[in-house]
Design a protein around this motif. Structure first.
Motif, short mmCIF file in Angstrom:
data_model
loop_
_atom_site.label_atom_id
_atom_site.label_comp_id
_atom_site.label_asym_id
_atom_site.label_seq_id
_atom_site.Cartn_x
_atom_site.Cartn_y
_atom_site.Cartn_z
N VAL A 197 0.84 -1.19 0.00
CA VAL A 197 0.00 0.00 0.00
C VAL A 197 0.88 1.24 0.00
O VAL A 197 1.91 1.30 0.69
N GLU A 198 0.47 2.25 -0.76
CA GLU A 198 1.30 3.45 -0.87
C GLU A 198 1.24 4.34 0.37
O GLU A 198 0.22 4.42 1.05
N ILE B 230 -9.98 0.67 6.80
CA ILE B 230 -11.21 0.16 6.21
C ILE B 230 -11.19 0.31 4.69
O ILE B 230 -11.55 -0.61 3.95
N GLU B 231 -10.73 1.45 4.20
CA GLU B 231 -10.73 1.67 2.76
C GLU B 231 -9.69 0.80 2.06
O GLU B 231 -9.93 0.30 0.95
N VAL B 232 -8.53 0.57 2.69
CA VAL B 232 -7.53 -0.31 2.08
C VAL B 232 -8.03 -1.75 2.11
O VAL B 232 -7.85 -2.50 1.14
N SER C 73 -4.19 2.29 -4.18
CA SER C 73 -4.04 3.28 -3.11
C SER C 73 -3.42 4.56 -3.64
O SER C 73 -3.83 5.67 -3.25
N LEU C 74 -2.47 4.45 -4.55
CA LEU C 74 -1.88 5.64 -5.16
C LEU C 74 -2.96 6.44 -5.89
O LEU C 74 -3.01 7.67 -5.79
N GLU C 75 -3.82 5.73 -6.58
CA GLU C 75 -4.92 6.39 -7.29
C GLU C 75 -5.86 7.10 -6.33
O GLU C 75 -6.31 8.22 -6.59
N ALA D 155 0.00 12.65 -6.14
CA ALA D 155 0.52 11.56 -5.33
C ALA D 155 1.62 10.84 -6.10
O ALA D 155 1.51 10.61 -7.31
N VAL D 156 2.71 10.52 -5.41
CA VAL D 156 3.85 9.88 -6.06
C VAL D 156 4.15 8.54 -5.39
O VAL D 156 3.96 8.37 -4.19
#
Length: 272
Positions: free
Chosen positions: A157-158, A231-233, A197-199, A168-169
């Motif tokens: 995960v980013e 929760i979102e991840v 997650s980056l998106e 975001a990078v």
């Protein structure tokens, strides 16, 4: 103090059993069954971003703590992820062995490493993406398959990091690409939580993304999650389990539902 293999296994059992009531897991059956729930078990081998957190770390939350909210009642999470581990140190400490002693045919082994593999100044954790990292990952894949279980890879995960233009990078170098290559080579399902997650962080923007991390002005933690972020991840991971057909639609739930942060609980840490 280092843990014995028995203690390592017990820690994973406790993490698996300690979830909020909303997760719907059968903790009593788990204890009565000698460490296994009826049905299938999804084991997590990973680092602090996924790991069970305890009361002294709240509100920090590993995404593995939230994953049960999205799984059907025939599936149980056994979260063996541990803070600070890389694919190498997790192996060297016997933690994969502890999983392989109890994993059974039909179970799943979800493998997420990369955050700590890049620590080149620490020889106990460092791996090189295209050689030792992939070699370590093969141990997890081969071990799961030898036990009749199914390995599943998940890219790291980013972190929350943005450039001057507000985009975001990525922060994990070549490790996600190395895992993607290994998964394709070994025909292992891949959950691309790094890309997703980056998106999401990019869509949210630098300031709103703080609401998903264990971020305060004093701590400025851009790596670990609070309940909302976990929760979102976990939702991303569950969605990827569906997309890759690792799980069928009937084995998942609540993918589009709002999950209350109050479902996350932090138990007292087990005695060492």
């Amino acid at each position: 103090m280092s843990l014995t293999r028995r203690q390592i296994g017990a820690a994973g059992v406790l993490a698996a059993a300690t979830v909020a009531a909303g997760a719907g897991t059968a903790t009593a059956a788990f204890a009565a069954g000698g460490g296994r729930h009826p049905g299938r078990t999804l084991f997590i081998a990973g680092d602090s971003t996924a790991a069970q957190k305890y009361a002294d770390a709240a509100p920090e939350t590993g995404w593995g703590m939230a994953l049960p909210f999205f799984l059907g009642r025939g599936l149980t999470v056994a979260n063996h992820a541990v803070n600070g581990r890389s694919s190498k140190s997790f192996l060297d400490e016997g933690r994969l062995d502890a999983i392989l002693r109890v994993i059974a045919p039909g179970d799943l082994l979800l493998i997420q490493f990369g955050h700590n593999d890049s620590k080149s100044t620490d020889p106990t954790r460092y791996t090189e993406p295209w050689s030792t990292y992939q070699e370590c990952l093969r141990h997890y894949v081969d071990g799961a398959r030898a036990a009749g279980a199914r390995p599943v890879c998940a890219t790291s995960v980013e972190r929350r990091r943005f450039d001057e233009a507000g985009r975001a990078v990525p922060t994990h170098g070549e490790y996600p690409a190395a895992m993607r290559e290994l998964a394709a080579e070994q025909r292992v399902p891949l959950l691309d939580t790094q890309a997703l997650s980056l998106e999401l962080w990019d869509k949210l923007g630098a300031e709103p993304a703080k609401a998903y991390f264990n971020w305060t002005p004093e701590k400025q933690d851009n790596t670990h999650f609070n309940p909302l972020g976990a929760i979102e991840v976990a939702r991303m991971a569950a969605g990827e389990l569906l997309r890759t057909r690792v799980l069928a639609p009937r084995e998942l739930r609540r993918l589009d539902d709002e999950i209350p942060a109050s479902w996350i609980t932090w138990p007292t840490a087990p005695a060492s």
